[in-house]
Motif scaffolding. Structure first.
Motif, PDB file in Angstrom:
ATOM      1  N   ARG A 178      16.509   7.721  -0.151  1.00  0.00           N
ATOM      2  CA  ARG A 178      16.162   5.968  -0.503  1.00  0.00           C
ATOM      3  C   ARG A 178      16.608   5.201   0.012  1.00  0.00           C
ATOM      4  O   ARG A 178      15.989   3.784  -0.140  1.00  0.00           O
ATOM      5  CB  ARG A 178      16.119   6.063  -2.243  1.00  0.00           C
ATOM      6  CG  ARG A 178      16.133   4.955  -2.750  1.00  0.00           C
ATOM      7  CD  ARG A 178      14.588   4.884  -3.180  1.00  0.00           C
ATOM      8  NE  ARG A 178      14.203   2.917  -3.621  1.00  0.00           N
ATOM      9  CZ  ARG A 178      13.801   2.312  -3.139  1.00  0.00           C
ATOM     10  NH1 ARG A 178      14.859   2.401  -1.446  1.00  0.00           N
ATOM     11  NH2 ARG A 178      14.390   0.752  -3.470  1.00  0.00           N
ATOM     12  N   THR A 179      18.167   5.062   0.202  1.00  0.00           N
ATOM     13  CA  THR A 179      18.972   3.501   0.718  1.00  0.00           C
ATOM     14  C   THR A 179      18.948   3.543   2.082  1.00  0.00           C
ATOM     15  O   THR A 179      20.314   2.734   2.855  1.00  0.00           O
ATOM     16  CB  THR A 179      20.464   4.153  -0.472  1.00  0.00           C
ATOM     17  OG1 THR A 179      21.012   5.360   0.644  1.00  0.00           O
ATOM     18  CG2 THR A 179      20.360   4.037  -1.674  1.00  0.00           C
ATOM     19  N   GLN A 185      15.018  -1.151   1.986  1.00  0.00           N
ATOM     20  CA  GLN A 185      15.399  -2.577   0.474  1.00  0.00           C
ATOM     21  C   GLN A 185      13.917  -2.535   0.420  1.00  0.00           C
ATOM     22  O   GLN A 185      13.941  -4.067  -0.786  1.00  0.00           O
ATOM     23  CB  GLN A 185      15.328  -3.430   2.538  1.00  0.00           C
ATOM     24  CG  GLN A 185      16.171  -3.749   2.768  1.00  0.00           C
ATOM     25  CD  GLN A 185      17.436  -2.972   2.317  1.00  0.00           C
ATOM     26  OE1 GLN A 185      18.248  -4.934   1.664  1.00  0.00           O
ATOM     27  NE2 GLN A 185      18.407  -3.010   2.998  1.00  0.00           N
ATOM     28  N   LEU A 186      13.122  -2.464  -0.110  1.00  0.00           N
ATOM     29  CA  LEU A 186      11.849  -2.516  -1.505  1.00  0.00           C
ATOM     30  C   LEU A 186      11.863  -2.076  -2.386  1.00  0.00           C
ATOM     31  O   LEU A 186      13.219  -1.023  -2.291  1.00  0.00           O
ATOM     32  CB  LEU A 186      11.064  -1.393  -1.121  1.00  0.00           C
ATOM     33  CG  LEU A 186       9.949  -1.848   1.599  1.00  0.00           C
ATOM     34  CD1 LEU A 186       8.783  -0.995   1.474  1.00  0.00           C
ATOM     35  CD2 LEU A 186       9.665  -3.379   1.441  1.00  0.00           C
ATOM     36  N   SER A 187      11.809  -2.159  -2.848  1.00  0.00           N
ATOM     37  CA  SER A 187      11.671  -2.085  -4.535  1.00  0.00           C
ATOM     38  C   SER A 187      11.247  -0.438  -5.126  1.00  0.00           C
ATOM     39  O   SER A 187      10.038  -0.380  -3.947  1.00  0.00           O
ATOM     40  CB  SER A 187      11.000  -2.694  -5.678  1.00  0.00           C
ATOM     41  OG  SER A 187       9.570  -2.506  -5.630  1.00  0.00           O
ATOM     42  N   ASP A 188      11.229   0.039  -5.773  1.00  0.00           N
ATOM     43  CA  ASP A 188      10.833   1.535  -5.996  1.00  0.00           C
ATOM     44  C   ASP A 188       9.640   1.925  -5.613  1.00  0.00           C
ATOM     45  O   ASP A 188       9.110   2.537  -4.804  1.00  0.00           O
ATOM     46  CB  ASP A 188      11.594   2.051  -7.348  1.00  0.00           C
ATOM     47  CG  ASP A 188      12.635   2.225  -8.096  1.00  0.00           C
ATOM     48  OD1 ASP A 188      13.613   2.572  -6.277  1.00  0.00           O
ATOM     49  OD2 ASP A 188      13.419   2.916  -8.681  1.00  0.00           O
ATOM     50  N   GLN A 190       7.929  -0.162  -4.465  1.00  0.00           N
ATOM     51  CA  GLN A 190       6.814  -0.224  -2.643  1.00  0.00           C
ATOM     52  C   GLN A 190       7.503   0.719  -2.187  1.00  0.00           C
ATOM     53  O   GLN A 190       6.599   0.567  -0.890  1.00  0.00           O
ATOM     54  CB  GLN A 190       7.619  -2.058  -2.605  1.00  0.00           C
ATOM     55  CG  GLN A 190       7.228  -3.564  -3.364  1.00  0.00           C
ATOM     56  CD  GLN A 190       8.255  -4.627  -3.202  1.00  0.00           C
ATOM     57  OE1 GLN A 190       9.212  -4.273  -2.927  1.00  0.00           O
ATOM     58  NE2 GLN A 190       7.223  -5.589  -2.839  1.00  0.00           N
TER      59      GLN A 190
END
Length: 445
Positions: A178-179, A185-188, A190
């Motif tokens: 995820r990171t 850098q997107l929202s969850d 996105q």
């Protein structure tokens, strides 16, 4: 070569190990440990040192060391008969299969037992490729699925892929981390949207009607306990179902309630129903060699040639699995993993605060990863190795993983108490502070 007497020294044992075992068979620590016995959440080495075990033999001692219910079941079954093979009716195997099928969430489920997670994933690949008449497999980047020829071929972590040869054509997807990566850098929402677009684009580059399956760990184990946002695999599932592509959930490390919130890791992504197959191993045997595949009957029964297992479903290992699963359920260890694991991750985040060497503390339940970095932000396998050593000196055993080998892996037995969680967090905090001081010292002129 002379035989090794039981009373031989630690160094003698290490010398014999190095002379007879493969060079690639890794040992933890500069001075490797010989663990001789355990009880509860503790183990002892040959010198009599006691350690709080926060790794459980790679997430395998799931309930407790020397759990009386399991040792009693093993002893009693061994006193009757140890081995029969799957060519004979096996009451413990059938009883455990019934319990696992009911717990799996897969309708009309069938269960096949193996001796390891590698073999379980290998069997799932055999079923998927046979059912779909295809050798194309979708897998996740940074994944790990075992050490056999086929499972190495679908492992997306170069550190655990000793060969590029494979009987399978593997296509790797984004989403396991995820990171990091292009979508970090997107929202969850996105992030999920971007990963689904990546999947659709990948299928557009291939003969997607012949893709056999997606295999994925809900939380990547060897990859450093990384996970996508909840719902990613549900979104993948919508695309897969359009093309008849199977979904295999690799629950070797995430199963049996370890993540606290769910009994299986796939349930965090279960909006569109259960997977077509799930694989399991490790914790169910509490140290005994058990693995297996659960699949809906249509998939499991697709083989049209003889297939048995000599050691899968052994009466002794099945007796252990039954006793261990009963203990897990009767004592609601999933709830304990959620409660004590939540406290542990809070404590670890507190002790890591203000330590630049720690990039992230992540996880859920009793499956927690700590990612370590250098001063420039790059992954630091050196810092992770130091943390492993210093934690051991403090009386704590942990694991290590991640794509670059820079993530600490924390996965105690699910019966961990609050007091033991507090104690372990203090030990690890002291080790991390020492790593911080030492790595800062290395940067001085």
């Amino acid at each position: 070569m002379t035989s090794l007497p039981p009373s031989s020294s630690h160094q003698a044992l290490l010398g014999h190990h190095r002379s007879v075992m493969p060079d690639w068979l890794a040992l933890y620590y500069r001075d490797p440990l010989e663990l001789t016995h355990g009880e509860g959440r503790h183990v002892w080495d040959a010198e009599g040192n006691r350690y709080l075990d926060f790794f459980g033999g790679i997430l395998t001692t799931m309930t407790a060391h020397a759990l009386p219910e399991v040792t009693k079941a093993v002893t009693e079954q061994a006193g009757r008969i140890i081995h029969t093979s799957t060519l004979y009716l096996n009451r413990p195997m059938v009883e455990l299969a019934e319990r696992i099928a009911a717990l799996s969430g897969i309708p009309d489920a069938r269960v096949f037992f193996t001796t390891s997670g590698t073999e379980a994933n290998d069997a799932a690949l055999l079923l998927a490729t046979t059912f779909r008449r295809s050798n194309q497999i979708l897998a996740m980047r940074n994944s790990y699925h075992g050490r056999s020829f086929s499972t190495v071929g679908i492992t997306g972590n170069a550190a655990w892929s000793p060969t590029g040869l494979s009987p399978l054509q593997t296509l790797y997807l984004h989403g396991g981390i995820r990171t990091r990566g292009p979508f970090a850098q997107l929202s969850d929402a996105q992030f999920v949207e971007a990963c689904v677009a990546d999947l659709e684009d990948m299928l557009g580059q291939t003969q997607h009607r012949s893709v056999a399956a997606l295999i994925a760990e809900p939380v990547q184990g060897v990859g450093g306990f990384t996970a996508p946002p909840d719902g990613l695999f549900a979104a993948f599932r919508e695309v897969l179902q359009q093309h008849g592509i199977l979904w295999i959930s690799d629950e070797v490390q995430t199963g049996w309630g370890r993540t606290g919130e769910h009994f299986w890791g796939w349930q965090a992504h279960g909006r569109n129903g259960p997977p077509d197959m799930l694989t399991f191993a490790k914790g169910i045997g509490n140290g005994m060699s058990i693995g297996g595949v659960v699949a809906r009957a249509e998939v499991m029964n697709c083989l049209d040639a003889n297939s048995i297992s000599t050691f899968g479903g052994s009466p002794v290992t099945m007796a252990a699995g039954l006793a261990n699963l009963a203990y897990l359920l009767e004592h609601d260890l999933q709830r304990n993993a959620r409660r004590v694991g939540g406290l542990l991750i809070e404590r670890l985040r507190a002790v890591a605060a203000g330590l630049p060497v720690v990039r992230e503390v992540r996880g859920r339940g009793l499956m927690i990863g700590i990612e370590l970095i250098d001063a420039d932000g790059s992954p630091s396998p050196h810092a992770a190795t130091l943390a492993l050593e210093y934690a051991r000196e403090n009386g704590l055993l942990i694991g290590k993983g991640g794509r670059e080998g820079n993530a600490l892996r924390i996965a105690p037995p699910l019966s961990l108490s609050i007091a033991e969680a507090e104690e372990g967090a203090e030990m690890l905090g002291a080790a991390l502070q020492r790593v911080q001081s030492e790595t800062e010292g290395e940067l001085l002129p």
